[in-house]
Scaffold this active site. Structure first.
Site, PDB file in Angstrom:
ATOM      1  CB  SER A   1      34.571  49.079  43.435  1.00 29.23           C
ATOM      2  OG  SER A   1      34.391  48.060  42.507  1.00 29.23           O
TER       3      SER A   1
ATOM      4  CE  LYS B   1      36.885  43.548  45.287  1.00 22.23           C
ATOM      5  NZ  LYS B   1      35.529  43.302  44.927  1.00 22.23           N
TER       6      LYS B   1
ATOM      7  CD1 TRP C   1      32.048  42.638  38.685  1.00 28.36           C
ATOM      8  CD2 TRP C   1      31.561  40.713  37.672  1.00 28.36           C
ATOM      9  NE1 TRP C   1      33.225  41.998  38.429  1.00 28.36           N
ATOM     10  CE2 TRP C   1      32.962  40.806  37.810  1.00 28.36           C
ATOM     11  CE3 TRP C   1      31.011  39.571  37.058  1.00 28.36           C
ATOM     12  CZ2 TRP C   1      33.835  39.820  37.372  1.00 28.36           C
ATOM     13  CZ3 TRP C   1      31.887  38.582  36.622  1.00 28.36           C
ATOM     14  CH2 TRP C   1      33.275  38.709  36.782  1.00 28.36           C
TER      15      TRP C   1
ATOM     16  CG  HIS D   1      30.433  49.017  39.964  1.00 28.05           C
ATOM     17  ND1 HIS D   1      30.345  48.295  41.126  1.00 28.05           N
ATOM     18  CD2 HIS D   1      31.751  49.292  39.789  1.00 28.05           C
ATOM     19  CE1 HIS D   1      31.560  48.115  41.625  1.00 28.05           C
ATOM     20  NE2 HIS D   1      32.427  48.716  40.832  1.00 28.05           N
TER      21      HIS D   1
HETATM   22  C1  GCU Z   1      36.246  44.645  38.804  1.00 27.34           C
HETATM   23  C2  GCU Z   1      36.386  43.547  39.815  1.00 27.34           C
HETATM   24  C3  GCU Z   1      35.596  43.841  41.099  1.00 27.34           C
HETATM   25  C4  GCU Z   1      35.936  45.205  41.622  1.00 27.34           C
HETATM   26  C5  GCU Z   1      35.791  46.234  40.528  1.00 27.34           C
HETATM   27  C6  GCU Z   1      36.265  47.642  40.894  1.00 27.34           C
HETATM   28  O1  GCU Z   1      34.932  44.679  38.319  1.00 27.34           O
HETATM   29  O2  GCU Z   1      35.980  42.346  39.218  1.00 27.34           O
HETATM   30  O3  GCU Z   1      35.873  42.874  42.087  1.00 27.34           O
HETATM   31  O4  GCU Z   1      35.159  45.521  42.741  1.00 27.34           O
HETATM   32  O5  GCU Z   1      36.575  45.869  39.410  1.00 27.34           O
HETATM   33  O6  GCU Z   1      37.049  47.807  41.802  1.00 27.34           O
HETATM   34  O7  GCU Z   1      35.854  48.581  40.203  1.00 27.34           O
END
Ligand code: GCU
Length: 422
Positions: free
Chosen positions: A261, A265, A352, A403
């Site tokens: 997540s 990144k 998402w 997720h």
């Molecule tokens: C939120 C955010 C995402 C990210 C996620 C996470 O949903 O919008 O961009 O990847 O958190 O890190 O759990």
């Protein structure tokens, strides 16, 4: 009546304009054209590995640093490694625990963080997954010897975390995401750092964490082109690698960088900057990670910069609701991993994060792998759910479910690592 009409009007305005409505409809994706990987405005068509490595790759990397993740300020720093404990038997003797305190120092001060290394209890050196976690190293495994962080931790009732402090009761709270038994059983080591040790994950104007150590005189926040939190977390992964390359238990040529997540990144950004990572893994990294920004499916650039203003640099905000103006897109980030190995994972219900956008950018990274003569995914058809695809140096799967990081995901990472490391 007048009051009622006004209230209704306000409500309608807020629900139409004030709230972000994510697009989940493929037919509403804007027409887009991706910037070309092998075409440079300055240097023309890129036809050789040499031209890629000396001209186009540095150019793209500079764009991502300058326009999105932020540059590491040019401030001298030193590193200190202190082994706090080692050879501690865990997992019923199956594995050994080591903890190393890494301190980053500049003229402004020092910041220590803890690198946890779990190795199989067998002769090394071992291939390794270098990872970064959300709630502290002690949440990965319920083992009493793993030390608790003193840094800010996000409160979580379910994990018994209150007052933003790590607690004994949160030991192993996240173990369901870390299949450590399977990892060591297959001969891999797992190294991990806690992201909050490097920069607490909230918008405080960059007053805590590593940022202030890198301020020049009179500076109180990063410049528009300088790093946000993701940049700092990725820097922490590389400083951890600085230690791993000195550790005889670790095979430094076989270290994968992995995150989930926002930390997916982060692992991508760490992996493109630090070519010592032989394999780069993104788990459900979505917007600002593996997903193509121009699809604006699910989370968008404007949305992420509004909800998490501290993740990227200030320059990135100029692309809010303006993705087509980006000089880059995320397939170019993935291509910077080449010719090393790359694995991107999505989850079917994690709309998402735009699973299809994550796949497409993996696919669109292929010209650079081909330039190196490497095999890679070059079929534009997205693999079916739970049908991992591993072709030469690139791999992708979309798993059923949401997720998360599951044992299934880890199994694919190890299958792929077995393939590319041997
Ligand atoms: C939120 C955010 C995402 C990210 C996620 C996470 O949903 O919008 O961009 O990847 O958190 O890190 O759990």
């Amino acid at each position: 009546m007048k009051y009622l009409t006004l209230t209704l009007l306000l409500f309608l305005t807020l629900s139409t304009f004030g709230q972000f409505q994510p697009n989940y409809d493929e037919s509403k994706i804007p027409d887009y054209e991706l910037p070309e990987l092998l075409l440079s405005e300055k240097h023309g068509k890129i036809k050789s590995v040499k031209a890629w490595e000396t001209k186009r790759r540095p150019e793209i990397l500079e764009l991502f640093a300058d326009q999105m993740y932020g540059k590491v300020p040019d401030v001298p720093y030193s590193l200190d490694f202190k082994v706090k404990q080692k050879g501690v038997s865990i997992l019923s003797g199956k594995a050994l625990l080591k903890e190393v305190e890494i301190t980053i120092s500049t003229v402004n001060g020092a910041l220590p963080f803890t690198l946890m290394i779990i190795t199989p209890n067998s002769a090394g050196p071992h291939s390794c997954f270098m990872t970064i976690n959300f709630y502290g190293n002690h949440t990965l495994l319920d083992a009493k010897n793993i030390s608790l962080t003193n840094s800010w931790v996000r409160n979580n009732e379910e994990f018994n975390i209150t007052n933003n402090k790590a607690t004994e009761a949160s030991r192993g709270a996240r173990s369901y995401r870390w299949d450590i038994d399977a990892i060591v059983s297959r001969g891999y080591a797992l190294a991990s750092i806690y992201y909050g040790d490097l920069d607490p994950d909230y918008d405080d104007g960059f007053q805590d964490g590593l940022h202030p150590l890198f301020y020049g005189q009179g500076q109180s926040k990063p410049k528009p082109e300088e790093w946000g939190s993701i940049g700092v977390w990725a820097f922490g992964m590389s400083r951890s690698m600085d230690y791993l390359v000195t550790d005889p238990l670790i095979d430094a040529r076989k270290v994968a960088v992995m995150g989930h997540s926002r930390l997916g990144k982060t692992s991508l950004w760490a992996g493109v900057n630090d070519q010592r990572f032989a394999l780069v893994i993104s788990n459900d990294s979505g917007c600002g990670g593996a997903a193509l920004s121009r699809r604006a499916f699910g989370e968008t650039v404007g949305r992420i910069n509004t909800s998490f203003p501290h993740w990227f640099n200030d320059n990135f905000t100029q692309y809010n609701e303006n993705e087509s103006a980006l000089p880059i897109d995320q397939h170019m980030l993935l291509a910077l991993v080449a010719p090393r190995a790359l694995y991107v994972a999505s989850a079917e219900d994690d709309r998402w994060a735009d699973p299809k956008g994550e796949f497409l950018s993996t696919y669109h990274a292929n010209p650079v792998y081909k330039l190196y003569g490497e095999q890679c995914i070059d079929d534009p058809q997205m693999p079916a759910v739970d049908q991992p695809k591993m072709v030469g140096k690139t791999g992708y799967h979309v798993r059923s479910g949401g997720h998360n990081v599951t044992d299934y995901d880890w199994e694919q990472y190890m299958n792929f690592a077995d393939q590319v490391f041997n």
